[in-house]
Design an enzyme around this catalytic site. Structure first.
Site, PDB file in Angstrom:
ATOM      1  N   CYS A   1       0.868  17.153  76.445  1.00 12.70           N
ATOM      2  CA  CYS A   1       1.977  17.547  77.332  1.00 12.70           C
ATOM      3  C   CYS A   1       1.937  16.752  78.635  1.00 12.70           C
ATOM      4  CB  CYS A   1       1.881  19.045  77.617  1.00 12.70           C
ATOM      5  SG  CYS A   1       3.064  19.625  78.828  1.00 12.70           S
TER       6      CYS A   1
ATOM      7  N   CYS B   1       2.559  18.762  81.836  1.00 15.93           N
ATOM      8  CA  CYS B   1       1.429  19.628  82.227  1.00 15.93           C
ATOM      9  C   CYS B   1       0.297  18.802  82.839  1.00 15.93           C
ATOM     10  CB  CYS B   1       0.856  20.383  81.022  1.00 15.93           C
ATOM     11  SG  CYS B   1       2.077  21.083  79.923  1.00 15.93           S
ATOM     12  N   ASP B   2      -0.040  17.674  82.222  1.00 21.62           N
ATOM     13  CA  ASP B   2      -1.268  16.953  82.582  1.00 21.62           C
ATOM     14  C   ASP B   2      -1.039  15.584  83.229  1.00 21.62           C
ATOM     15  OD1 ASP B   2      -2.669  19.056  81.438  1.00 21.62           O
ATOM     16  OD2 ASP B   2      -2.655  18.138  79.448  1.00 21.62           O
TER      17      ASP B   2
END
Ligand code: NAP
Length: 301
Positions: free
Chosen positions: A131, A134-135
């Site tokens: 993701c 997200c990261d």
């Protein structure tokens, strides 16, 4: 006893809840990870009607949640582990407890497919991610790679191009599944370098990942690529181990009729978990609305 329990709180589940809530059905949504599902962690969404200049996935899903809430849907953050389809009703067993309902709508969606190469599990969370939104921030100023040739991979590469020093897009073919519009944007972005006709042989590193070994599918020649991160974006697999043996499936996805009815009376399915061709927020919303209305009719009967 609930009238309906909706398993999964993504676009399909929240849409179904708006319809069941408006029909005054006592509705519970069970979500194991993020309300809004994959859509909630998507960056910019440009093809959901009603937002001519696009909208952030998180913002769109927060609006869905508020609307379901307005019509009385209860949301609990619990993971479903088993469903018992008995004569008295449907029993849903979660990691936290047990709930009964007269009908169920399964909307647990799909999750990212794993690459299944050496180093993927070893460097998960230490370079390997599924993701970008997200990261991605962990890789500011570093070179990264994305693997895949669909809409998700191209969108992730575009997102990462604003963060990383360089983005390699590794795809096993020359042609993309992503929309021409997204491919065009990617090709024009100087920070993105496509590595076509290439597969990842292994991921290497020490305490964190440091490089990838690529193989040219035509010549078999190998090449080392120094990157600090790899974003795996190679499609989806059905999410919901508890459905095995409960309803008829095809390749892990639930088979339904046009009314979203599964092979078991009183159990409906909607969205990405359904065996179907198109997996978009707009189609999940249509499925969810249909399932919400079908459940309402079923419970009246
Ligand atoms: P996808 O469309 O199924 O594409 C998966 C890609 O990964 C394909 O290019 C495939 O290669 C490649 N791939 C599959 N297995 C692989 C493996 N083992 N090794 C290397 N490459 C592999 O998946 P997706 O991009 O995740 O999209 C899923 C659905 O969500 C699609 O319906 C898409 O349209 C939708 N979506 C929509 C949006 C939006 O904004 N509207 C955004 C993201 C996704 P081949 O091409 O060679 O098969």
């Amino acid at each position: 006893m609930y009238d309906v329990i909706i398993l999964g709180g993504g676009p399909a589940g929240l849409s179904a809840a708006i319809y069941t809530g408006r029909a005054w059905l006592k509705t519970l949504i069970l979500e194991s990870a993020v309300v809004g599902g994959n859509a909630a962690i998507a960056d910019q969404i440009d093809n959901y009607p009603g937002f001519p200049f696009g909208i952030l996935g998180g913002e769109l899903m927060e609006n869905f949640r508020k609307q379901a809430d307005r019509f009385g849907a209860e949301i609990r953050m619990e993971e479903v582990v088993h469903i018992d389809n008995s004569l008295e009703g449907k029993k849903v067993i979660t990691t936290e407890g047990e709930y009964m309902a007269r009908a169920l709508i399964i909307t647990t969606g799909a999750r990212r497919r794993e690459l299944d190469v050496q180093g993927e599990q070893e460097f998960l969370g230490r370079g390997v991610s599924y993701c970008a939104t997200c990261d991605g921030a962990f890789f500011r100023g570093y070179p990264v790679a994305v693997v895949g040739g669909g809409e998700s991979a191209v969108k992730e590469a575009l997102y990462l191009a604003d963060i990383a020093s360089q983005v390699y897009l590794i795809h096993r073919r020359k042609e993309f599944r992503a929309s021409p519009d997204s491919v065009d944007k990617m090709m024009k972005n100087k920070k993105i370098q496509p590595k076509l006709n290439s597969v990842i042989k292994r991921i290497e590193g020490d305490t964190v990942m440091r490089s990838l070994v690529l193989q040219d599918v035509k010549s078999d020649a190998e090449e080392a690529l120094e990157v600090e991160g790899l974003f795996v974006s190679i499609g989806l697999v059905a999410a919901g181990g508890f459905i095995e043996g409960l309803v008829d499936t095809e390749g892990g996805y639930i088979i339904t009729d046009d009314n979203m009815q599964t092979s078991v009376a009183g159990i409906f399915a909607a969205g990405d978990i359904r065996a179907k061709r198109t997996r978009q927020i707009a189609t999940a919303v249509g499925d969810g609305a249909q399932a919400g209305m079908a459940v309402t009719e079923y419970l009246k009967e």
